[in-house]
Design an enzyme around this catalytic site. Structure first.
Site, PDB file in Angstrom:
ATOM      1  N   ASN A 150       0.803  -1.225   0.000  1.00  0.00           N
ATOM      2  CA  ASN A 150       0.000   0.000   0.000  1.00  0.00           C
ATOM      3  C   ASN A 150       0.833   1.271   0.000  1.00  0.00           C
ATOM      4  OD1 ASN A 150       0.495  -1.139   2.702  1.00  0.00           O
ATOM      5  ND2 ASN A 150      -0.388   0.767   3.416  1.00  0.00           N
ATOM      6  N   ALA A 199     -14.010  -3.057   1.502  1.00  0.00           N
ATOM      7  CA  ALA A 199     -14.847  -2.387   0.498  1.00  0.00           C
ATOM      8  C   ALA A 199     -14.408  -0.956   0.180  1.00  0.00           C
ATOM      9  CB  ALA A 199     -16.302  -2.388   0.964  1.00  0.00           C
ATOM     10  N   CYS A 328      -1.167   8.398   7.306  1.00  0.00           N
ATOM     11  CA  CYS A 328      -0.992   9.321   8.422  1.00  0.00           C
ATOM     12  C   CYS A 328       0.437   9.824   8.626  1.00  0.00           C
ATOM     13  CB  CYS A 328      -1.499   8.659   9.693  1.00  0.00           C
ATOM     14  SG  CYS A 328      -0.852   7.020   9.897  1.00  0.00           S
TER      15      CYS A 328
HETATM   16  N1  PLP Z   1      -4.126  -3.841   4.627  1.00  0.00           N
HETATM   17  C1  PLP Z   1      -3.748  -2.939   3.704  1.00  0.00           C
HETATM   18  C2  PLP Z   1      -2.710  -3.304   2.714  1.00  0.00           C
HETATM   19  C3  PLP Z   1      -4.327  -1.669   3.669  1.00  0.00           C
HETATM   20  O1  PLP Z   1      -3.939  -0.780   2.758  1.00  0.00           O
HETATM   21  C4  PLP Z   1      -5.316  -1.364   4.647  1.00  0.00           C
HETATM   22  C5  PLP Z   1      -5.910  -0.009   4.687  1.00  0.00           C
HETATM   23  O2  PLP Z   1      -5.268   0.955   4.978  1.00  0.00           O
HETATM   24  C6  PLP Z   1      -5.680  -2.341   5.581  1.00  0.00           C
HETATM   25  C7  PLP Z   1      -5.068  -3.567   5.544  1.00  0.00           C
HETATM   26  C8  PLP Z   1      -6.725  -2.079   6.619  1.00  0.00           C
HETATM   27  O3  PLP Z   1      -7.997  -2.092   6.041  1.00  0.00           O
HETATM   28  P1  PLP Z   1      -9.288  -1.601   6.834  1.00  0.00           P
HETATM   29  O4  PLP Z   1      -9.306  -0.125   6.713  1.00  0.00           O
HETATM   30  O5  PLP Z   1     -10.440  -2.221   6.102  1.00  0.00           O
HETATM   31  O6  PLP Z   1      -9.201  -2.119   8.216  1.00  0.00           O
END
Ligand code: PLP
Length: 376
Positions: A150, A199, A328
């Protein structure tokens, strides 16, 4: 109009998704566990959503469990494999999302598992040889490696990891949050044990997600209470959210190839313009690779500059919503464990551009021009 380039953090709700959800806030407000007509109507909506998702992922509806999002789903996979499947070692990477990394660290600290971090190569990709060494040395393992990072966009070869995991009889969990809805996932072919989705990363609502648990794996309840989600997760279902999740995924799949290639073309444009306008710009991870980097993420580090700390703040003032490492962090690379692990110098600034199907070339051009001004 503001420019929104933080789609890896969250995406806007597709109006068609909102329309599909609306009745479940209004007339169709029944509790899916009630046996009367209103309850049955809600139950049908939840089960239809489950069928839609399972069809898109080529799995069985009985393998999909709804959750409050991906963080919960990641927790469920890790806790479930430790407490129900006898996992004693977690093999993960230092650049996983905190939903995995902090959870694994927690269970290791509590003495339930030993944590092993797989080494990364120069571009931040998983070193498969080291992964195999770890797997060979540690039986009863769970491998947890994300599909698309991410922060820097690096992609993991799921099939290669799955083959290795099978060879050593390890479970394989992948946080597929950044790729669900953007890349096709054929779960039986990939042969994973746990996959998670959220979602709000693909134009659906916040606070709802799912976990795929491969058939045959039996986990104890993650949230104790009622018998919802086949005794796996007590609590009244988020019916509107679940309907929105399925609708968003359906839309994402119907336009997947077209939207992804449009984003990839925009990403190429953005990278080119950044190279032209920002002196000594560096691309973090493997951003410039078309095959091994997410089509919607570009992560750069900017030259050492007095303005780095205020970079995101200044972009915000200019009407651009954008993040550093993850949602953040400030402008400096220092705030991100991912950038730290791949060796981005802390003095450099960090910007993560994350695009969506709504991003335009004009928005990217304007952003580059603002940046160029800030660095002059
Ligand atoms: N895993 C990854 C790779 C993400 O980018 C995110 C969101 O920031 C999450 C997990 C967490 O997802 P959620 O916001 O549905 O808890």
């Amino acid at each position: 109009m503001r420019i929104y380039l933080d789609n890896a953090a969250t995406t806007s709700l597709d109006p068609l998704v909102l329309a599909a959800m609306s009745p479940f806030f209004e007339s169709h407000f029944g509790n899916p566990s009630s046996i009367h007509a209103s309850g049955r109507e809600a139950r049908t909506a939840v089960e239809n959503a489950r069928k839609t998702i399972s069809k898109l992922l080529h799995c069985s509806p009985s393998e999909i469990f709804f959750t409050s999002g991906a963080t919960e789903a990641d927790n469920m996979a890790l806790a479930g494999s430790i407490f129900s499947s006898g996992v004693r070692h977690i093999i993960t990477s230092p650049i996983e999302h905190h939903a995995v990394l902090h959870t694994a660290e927690w269970w290791a600290k509590k003495g339930h598992v030993t944590l092993h971090l797989v080494q990364l190569d120069g571009k931040g990709h998983i070193d498969l040889t080291h992964l195999e060494t770890l797997l060979a040395a540690h039986p009863q393992a769970l491998v947890s490696l994300m599909h698309g990072n991410n922060e820097i966009g690096n992609m993991t070869d799921l099939k290669a990891v799955s083959l290795l995991s099978r060879k050593y009889k390890a479970y394989f969990h992948s946080d597929t949050v950044q790729t669900i809805g953007l890349y096709p996932l054929h779960l039986p072919q990939l042969d994973l044990d746990f996959v998670v989705g959220s979602a709000h990363k693909f134009h659906g609502p916040k606070g709802v997600g799912f976990i795929y648990i491969k058939g045959g794996i039996k986990l104890d309840a993650f949230i104790h209470g009622g018998s919802q989600e086949r005794n796996m997760r007590g609590g009244t279902e988020n019916v509107a959210g679940i309907v929105g999740l399925a609708k968003a995924l359906e839309i994402a799949y119907s336009e997947m190839e077209q939207k992804r290639s449009a984003m990839a073309a925009l990403k190429k444009f953005l990278c080119q313009r950044l190279m032209e306008e920002i002196p000594d710009v560096r691309f973090n991870g493997d951003c410039l690779s078309e095959a091994q980097s997410l089509a919607h993420i570009v992560s750069i580090s900017t030259p050492e500059h007095d303005g780095n700390e205020m970079l995101l703040f200044n972009l915000d003032i200019e009407g651009i919503s954008i993040s550093g490492g993850s949602a953040c962090t400030s402008g400096a690379a220092a705030g991100s464990h991912v950038l730290h692990e791949i060796g981005v110098p802390e003095e450099r600034g960090a910007i993560r551009f994350s695009l969506s199907k709504y991003t335009t070339q004009e928005e990217l051009e304007k952003t580059v021009q603002v940046l160029s001004r800030l660095f002059k």
